[in-house]
Every structure is written in structure tokens, then in C-alpha cells.
Design a protein around this motif. Structure first.
Motif, PDB file in Angstrom:
ATOM      1  N   MET A   1     -11.574  16.875 -24.267  1.00 21.14           N
ATOM      2  CA  MET A   1     -11.826  15.514 -23.881  1.00 21.14           C
ATOM      3  C   MET A   1     -12.251  14.670 -25.084  1.00 21.14           C
ATOM      4  N   VAL A   2     -13.135  15.176 -25.915  1.00 24.34           N
ATOM      5  CA  VAL A   2     -13.598  14.380 -27.055  1.00 24.34           C
ATOM      6  C   VAL A   2     -12.458  14.107 -28.033  1.00 24.34           C
ATOM      7  N   GLU A   3     -11.512  15.036 -28.122  1.00 28.01           N
ATOM      8  CA  GLU A   3     -10.381  14.820 -29.015  1.00 28.01           C
ATOM      9  C   GLU A   3      -9.537  13.641 -28.531  1.00 28.01           C
ATOM     10  N   ARG A   4      -9.289  13.592 -27.232  1.00 29.47           N
ATOM     11  CA  ARG A   4      -8.493  12.487 -26.669  1.00 29.47           C
ATOM     12  C   ARG A   4      -9.205  11.155 -26.835  1.00 29.47           C
ATOM     13  N   ALA A   5     -10.530  11.166 -26.751  1.00 31.95           N
ATOM     14  CA  ALA A   5     -11.314   9.942 -26.912  1.00 31.95           C
ATOM     15  C   ALA A   5     -11.547   9.611 -28.384  1.00 31.95           C
ATOM     16  N   ALA A  14     -24.671  12.757 -27.386  1.00 31.91           N
ATOM     17  CA  ALA A  14     -25.721  11.762 -27.600  1.00 31.91           C
ATOM     18  C   ALA A  14     -25.801  10.799 -26.420  1.00 31.91           C
ATOM     19  N   HIS A  15     -24.699  10.694 -25.667  1.00 33.25           N
ATOM     20  CA  HIS A  15     -24.645   9.757 -24.541  1.00 33.25           C
ATOM     21  C   HIS A  15     -24.634  10.442 -23.180  1.00 33.25           C
ATOM     22  N   TYR A  16     -24.122  11.667 -23.115  1.00 35.75           N
ATOM     23  CA  TYR A  16     -23.973  12.368 -21.833  1.00 35.75           C
ATOM     24  C   TYR A  16     -24.403  13.822 -21.981  1.00 35.75           C
ATOM     25  N   SER A  17     -24.966  14.355 -20.908  1.00 39.70           N
ATOM     26  CA  SER A  17     -25.380  15.762 -20.942  1.00 39.70           C
ATOM     27  C   SER A  17     -24.194  16.703 -20.745  1.00 39.70           C
ATOM     28  N   ASP A  18     -23.206  16.262 -19.976  1.00 45.23           N
ATOM     29  CA  ASP A  18     -22.005  17.063 -19.731  1.00 45.23           C
ATOM     30  C   ASP A  18     -20.929  16.188 -19.090  1.00 45.23           C
ATOM     31  N   ILE A  19     -19.782  16.762 -18.791  1.00 48.63           N
ATOM     32  CA  ILE A  19     -18.672  16.012 -18.211  1.00 48.63           C
ATOM     33  C   ILE A  19     -19.045  15.440 -16.847  1.00 48.63           C
ATOM     34  N   PHE A  20     -19.908  16.146 -16.127  1.00 50.24           N
ATOM     35  CA  PHE A  20     -20.306  15.677 -14.805  1.00 50.24           C
ATOM     36  C   PHE A  20     -21.142  14.401 -14.887  1.00 50.24           C
ATOM     37  N   ALA A  21     -21.864  14.217 -15.973  1.00 46.64           N
ATOM     38  CA  ALA A  21     -22.611  12.974 -16.180  1.00 46.64           C
ATOM     39  C   ALA A  21     -21.660  11.802 -16.392  1.00 46.64           C
ATOM     40  N   VAL A  22     -20.555  12.048 -17.065  1.00 46.81           N
ATOM     41  CA  VAL A  22     -19.538  11.012 -17.257  1.00 46.81           C
ATOM     42  C   VAL A  22     -18.930  10.649 -15.912  1.00 46.81           C
ATOM     43  N   ILE A  23     -18.573  11.659 -15.139  1.00 50.14           N
ATOM     44  CA  ILE A  23     -17.981  11.430 -13.820  1.00 50.14           C
ATOM     45  C   ILE A  23     -18.951  10.655 -12.936  1.00 50.14           C
ATOM     46  N   GLU A  24     -20.217  11.029 -12.972  1.00 55.45           N
ATOM     47  CA  GLU A  24     -21.223  10.330 -12.166  1.00 55.45           C
ATOM     48  C   GLU A  24     -21.327   8.863 -12.568  1.00 55.45           C
ATOM     49  N   GLU A  25     -21.286   8.586 -13.861  1.00 59.83           N
ATOM     50  CA  GLU A  25     -21.351   7.201 -14.316  1.00 59.83           C
ATOM     51  C   GLU A  25     -20.133   6.415 -13.836  1.00 59.83           C
ATOM     52  N   TYR A  68      -7.034   5.222 -12.371  1.00 58.43           N
ATOM     53  CA  TYR A  68      -7.392   5.629 -11.011  1.00 58.43           C
ATOM     54  C   TYR A  68      -6.492   6.748 -10.499  1.00 58.43           C
ATOM     55  N   ARG A  69      -5.246   6.759 -10.897  1.00 60.43           N
ATOM     56  CA  ARG A  69      -4.371   7.887 -10.542  1.00 60.43           C
ATOM     57  C   ARG A  69      -4.907   9.188 -11.141  1.00 60.43           C
ATOM     58  N   MET A  70      -5.344   9.109 -12.383  1.00 57.17           N
ATOM     59  CA  MET A  70      -5.894  10.288 -13.043  1.00 57.17           C
ATOM     60  C   MET A  70      -7.164  10.754 -12.335  1.00 57.17           C
ATOM     61  N   LEU A  71      -8.037   9.819 -11.950  1.00 60.58           N
ATOM     62  CA  LEU A  71      -9.267  10.194 -11.252  1.00 60.58           C
ATOM     63  C   LEU A  71      -8.981  10.888  -9.935  1.00 60.58           C
ATOM     64  N   ILE A  72      -8.030  10.373  -9.212  1.00 61.17           N
ATOM     65  CA  ILE A  72      -7.700  10.951  -7.911  1.00 61.17           C
ATOM     66  C   ILE A  72      -7.137  12.363  -8.042  1.00 61.17           C
ATOM     67  N   SER A  73      -6.414  12.598  -9.116  1.00 62.29           N
ATOM     68  CA  SER A  73      -5.735  13.896  -9.255  1.00 62.29           C
ATOM     69  C   SER A  73      -6.548  14.952 -10.005  1.00 62.29           C
ATOM     70  N   THR A  74      -7.663  14.588 -10.604  1.00 61.32           N
ATOM     71  CA  THR A  74      -8.419  15.560 -11.397  1.00 61.32           C
ATOM     72  C   THR A  74      -9.229  16.501 -10.518  1.00 61.32           C
ATOM     73  N   GLN A  75      -9.303  17.734 -10.924  1.00 63.77           N
ATOM     74  CA  GLN A  75     -10.064  18.763 -10.210  1.00 63.77           C
ATOM     75  C   GLN A  75     -11.565  18.643 -10.488  1.00 63.77           C
ATOM     76  N   GLU A  76     -11.923  18.028 -11.609  1.00 61.78           N
ATOM     77  CA  GLU A  76     -13.331  17.912 -11.995  1.00 61.78           C
ATOM     78  C   GLU A  76     -14.086  16.869 -11.207  1.00 61.78           C
ATOM     79  N   ALA A  77     -13.380  16.008 -10.491  1.00 61.66           N
ATOM     80  CA  ALA A  77     -14.030  14.943  -9.721  1.00 61.66           C
ATOM     81  C   ALA A  77     -13.552  14.970  -8.277  1.00 61.66           C
TER      82      ALA A  77
END
Length: 80
Positions: A1-5, A14-25, A68-77
Motif C-alpha cells: 500500500m505505501v508503495e502505491r501511495a 506516523a499517521h496511522y497505527s495500521d491499515i484498519f485505522a485508515v479504513i476507519e478514517e 468507491y468501487r475499490m472500497l466496495i470490492s476490497t476484502q479489508e473493509a
């Protein structure tokens, strides 16, 4: 994920504890927008004619449809 960003892992953590914190935000931001949309409508009017509200949500989603298409299709969220 960090590579794509194109950021370092250190910057991410420094901004998030894990990927789930990003999803929650992201979830909180989207829900905040939905609450703002609801505040624009009277409850009775919304029940009698939900189309204007639904059109407002559709327009909001169309602004970044690929995201939004990506969010709907991701397994992590699963909440999406």
C-alpha cells in the motif's frame, strides 16, 4: 500500500497505527458526509420522497467512482 501511495512506511505509521485505522478514517469521513446530506432534508419529506437524497448520494459517489468501487470490492473493509 505505501508503495502505491509513494510514501515511506515511517510516514504511514506516523499517521496511522495500521491499515484498519485508515479504513476507519475513510468510513468516518463518508458517514460524516451522509449525515450532512441527511441534515439537508426534513425527515417527513425524506420518507415521502427519498429520491432527492438518493440523487445527492449518487452524485457524491460519482465524483470518485473508481475509489468507491475499490472500497466496495476490497476484502479489508467488509463494512463497505
Amino acid at each position: 500500500m505505501v508503495e502505491r501511495a509513494e510514501i515511506s512506511r515511517g510516514t504511514f505509521y506516523a499517521h496511522y497505527s495500521d491499515i484498519f485505522a485508515v479504513i476507519e478514517e475513510i468510513e468516518n469521513e463518508i458517514m460524516g458526509s451522509m449525515v450532512e446530506f441527511l441534515n439537508d432534508f426534513n425527515g417527513v419529506d425524506l420518507i415521502q420522497n427519498p429520491l432527492p437524497f438518493l440523487l445527492k448520494i449518487a452524485h457524491f459517489c460519482e465524483q470518485d467512482i473508481d475509489f468507491y468501487r475499490m472500497l466496495i470490492s476490497t476484502q479489508e473493509a467488509p463494512t463497505f
